[in-house]
Design a protein around this motif. Structure first.
Motif, PDB file in Angstrom:
ATOM      1  N   LYS A 131      -0.080   4.865  10.792  1.00 13.02           N
ATOM      2  CA  LYS A 131      -0.591   3.574  10.492  1.00 13.02           C
ATOM      3  C   LYS A 131      -0.604   2.960   8.921  1.00 13.02           C
ATOM      4  CE  LYS A 131      -3.432   3.792  14.773  1.00 13.02           C
ATOM      5  NZ  LYS A 131      -4.838   3.359  15.371  1.00 13.02           N
ATOM      6  N   HIS A 132      -0.567   4.064   8.104  1.00 14.44           N
ATOM      7  CA  HIS A 132      -0.551   3.816   6.704  1.00 14.44           C
ATOM      8  C   HIS A 132       0.599   4.446   5.791  1.00 14.44           C
ATOM      9  CE1 HIS A 132      -4.639   3.817   8.297  1.00 14.44           C
ATOM     10  NE2 HIS A 132      -4.919   2.846   7.420  1.00 14.44           N
ATOM     11  N   LYS A 133       1.781   4.091   6.486  1.00 14.38           N
ATOM     12  CA  LYS A 133       2.939   4.258   5.699  1.00 14.38           C
ATOM     13  C   LYS A 133       3.098   5.544   5.110  1.00 14.38           C
ATOM     14  CE  LYS A 133       4.027  -0.643   5.133  1.00 14.38           C
ATOM     15  NZ  LYS A 133       4.371  -1.809   4.411  1.00 14.38           N
ATOM     16  N   GLY A 134       2.522   6.600   5.762  1.00 17.98           N
ATOM     17  CA  GLY A 134       2.674   7.782   5.270  1.00 17.98           C
ATOM     18  C   GLY A 134       1.714   8.162   3.999  1.00 17.98           C
ATOM     19  N   ILE A 135       0.640   7.376   3.943  1.00 13.33           N
ATOM     20  CA  ILE A 135      -0.246   7.543   2.646  1.00 13.33           C
ATOM     21  C   ILE A 135      -1.553   8.460   3.413  1.00 13.33           C
ATOM     22  CG2 ILE A 135      -1.836   6.607   0.980  1.00 13.33           C
ATOM     23  CD1 ILE A 135       1.383   6.191   0.587  1.00 13.33           C
TER      24      ILE A 135
END
Length: 509
Positions: A366-370
């Protein structure tokens, strides 16, 4: 440091501590995509391994798990060995002509010294290596358990049991470091769960076995069997263990010792003594002191403190409740009752094995891999309900002489929460302080063992229950646990700000 080491440290700290680096290749920048990835290409390896085949990150799956096996069995014996005697109190009370509560106090000194023993293990681990600390821990524990079995005086027995706690605690402190040395970020939580399960199963599996043995042999021979387990653990380390501390600075890196002589040097610490570029024992103690009050460690450790204090209290006193009327448990029945917390640990292992990774991967998607370390702590929320409910169920069952099933379920719920909480908090502190795995683990061990188990609960709990009854005593304990869940919420809210404001010392190795 060489370029490989610099890149590895960069990726570790930038990805995990700062939380602004993509861990998924699908969301990575061109520079990030140039880094080494898993074989399926889905995840960037954090930290980046070197090109040296002796780098523990590059070891084969088989070798890594052989080392993990030697660690987990030693960790299993940590509290297994201390609580082994909890089903032998009656036999020892007759032998020493002491009361059962007096004999129960022989556990307190050893549990108490597990805290200082863990703190002492860390500087030795950082300076001389992981393997020699693990080896000497098991070897010396074997010696003092033999001493306890052969003691001719109560004072000598008490002293040996106390030293046992001091020596045998290392595996539950340095395990986090060994996991960090060998496994990448995307693998660690499951390995931490395995390591955590091993030393949390011990307090229940040990008495379970000892209780069956005491029905056929004397308590001295019973302790002889425990010594044999420590001997077996020592052999596992000799055969399968290996040094996971890898000097990433090529200027200080020395060839790994080979042959029988080299193996002995690695096991005993001689190779570590000759190593250069490592911190001194004094430096590590200084760094330990600097990390003692970091809020990201202390605040979530309060939750572990309260989870462990009540679990230890139940374990060290349960036989005093179920052997007298109205339950009148036989020795066999008491042994079988110890299966309840064992099952709780196993269920906690299964739950944590899948849920923690699911939670992390869902957040990454949901957080682009962060990655956000505080996201891990959402896994504690269901435990804040299960834990207090387990204590209340346990207390009410004893208060109203209800079915023993309530005792078993309440106890099992508590151990489920204990394992799950240990895995989550350990993974969290490893995320934010990846270069200080041994130091953070030692402080978690210190707070949950020294303050909680050894110094308070084995003295207070029996008196509290005798005065107010188990219903009130365990009900209040459940309420305290529910209130202290606020420490987890506080860490989720302010954890990132604390990491920015309060800095750990430079990583040692």
């Amino acid at each position: 440091m060489g370029s490989d080491a610099e890149k590895g440290v960069f990726v570790e700290e930038k990805a995990i501590a700062q939380g602004d680096f993509s861990l998924n290749t699908s969301d990575a920048t061109p520079d990030e995509k140039a880094l080494k990835t898993t074989k399926d290409g889905k995840h960037i390896l954090v930290p980046q391994p070197s090109d040296d085949p002796e780098d523990p990150f590059n070891w084969s799956w088989k070798k890594k798990h052989a080392v993990l096996l030697s660690l987990t069995f030693a960790a299993l014996l940590t509290d297994w060995g201390m609580t082994w005697g909890s089903t032998l109190f009656e036999a020892q009370a007759i032998y020493w002509n002491k009361s059962i509560p007096t004999i129960a106090n022989t556990l307190s000194g050893g549990i108490f010294l597990q805290g200082p023993g863990g703190l002492l293990a860390v500087p030795l681990t950082q300076r001389y290596g992981r393997l020699p600390v693990l080896f000497w821990s098991q070897f010396l524990s074997c010696i003092v358990v033999i001493g306890a079995a052969c003691s001719t005086s109560y004072a000598g027995f008490f002293a040996c049991r106390t030293l046992q706690g001091f020596f045998n605690t290392a595996p539950q402190v340095i395990g986090l470091t060994i996991v960090h040395d060998m496994f990448f970020f995307h693998e660690r939580t499951r390995k931490i769960n395995i390591w955590g399960a091993s030393y949390l199963i011990g307090p229940y599996l040990g008495p379970f076995i000892a209780g069956f043995l005491i029905q056929k042999i004397s308590w001295q021979k019973d302790f002889g069997v425990l010594a044999a387990f420590y001997g077996f653990s020592t052999l596992l380390i000799i055969i399968f263990g290996d040094e996971t501390l890898y000097d990433r600075d090529p200027a200080h890196r020395k060839p790994r010792p080979t042959g029988i002589k080299g193996r002995i040097e690695l096991l005993t610490g001689i190779a570590g003594l000759r190593a250069t570029g490592r911190p001194t024992v004094g430096t590590v103690f200084k760094d330990l002191a600097a990390m003692a009050w970091l809020p990201n460690i202390v605040v979530p450790a309060i939750w572990l403190f309260i989870v462990f204090i009540w679990a230890i209290g139940i374990t060290t006193s349960v036989t005093q409740f179920v052997k007298p009327p109205p339950y009148l448990f036989t020795d066999t029945a008491v042994c079988l009752l110890f299966l309840a917390p064992f099952i709780g640990i196993v269920l906690g292992e299964i739950w944590g094995h899948f849920f923690n990774d699911w939670l992390c991967n869902t957040y990454l998607a949901k957080h682009k891999g962060i990655h956000s370390p505080e996201n891990r702590l959402w896994a504690v929320w269901p435990l804040a309900i299960i834990g207090p409910c387990g204590l209340i169920l346990y207390g009410q069952t004893l208060e109203h002489s209800l079915s023993w099933v309530g005792i078993a379920f309440g106890w099992g719920m508590g151990t489920f929460v204990m394992l799950a909480s240990t895995t989550i908090v350990s993974a969290y502190v490893l995320d934010i302080y990846p270069g200080h795995a041994a130091l953070t683990s030692s402080w978690l061990n210190f707070w949950k063992v020294l303050v909680a188990g050894g110094f308070i609960i084995t003295y207070i709990n029996p008196r509290w229950i005798a005065r107010d009854g188990p219903g009130i005593a365990f009900g209040v304990q459940g309420a305290i646990m529910a209130v202290l869940f606020a420490t987890i919420v506080a860490t989720q809210v302010w954890g990132k700000a604390w990491r920015t404001r309060f800095h750990a010392p430079a990583a040692e190795n």
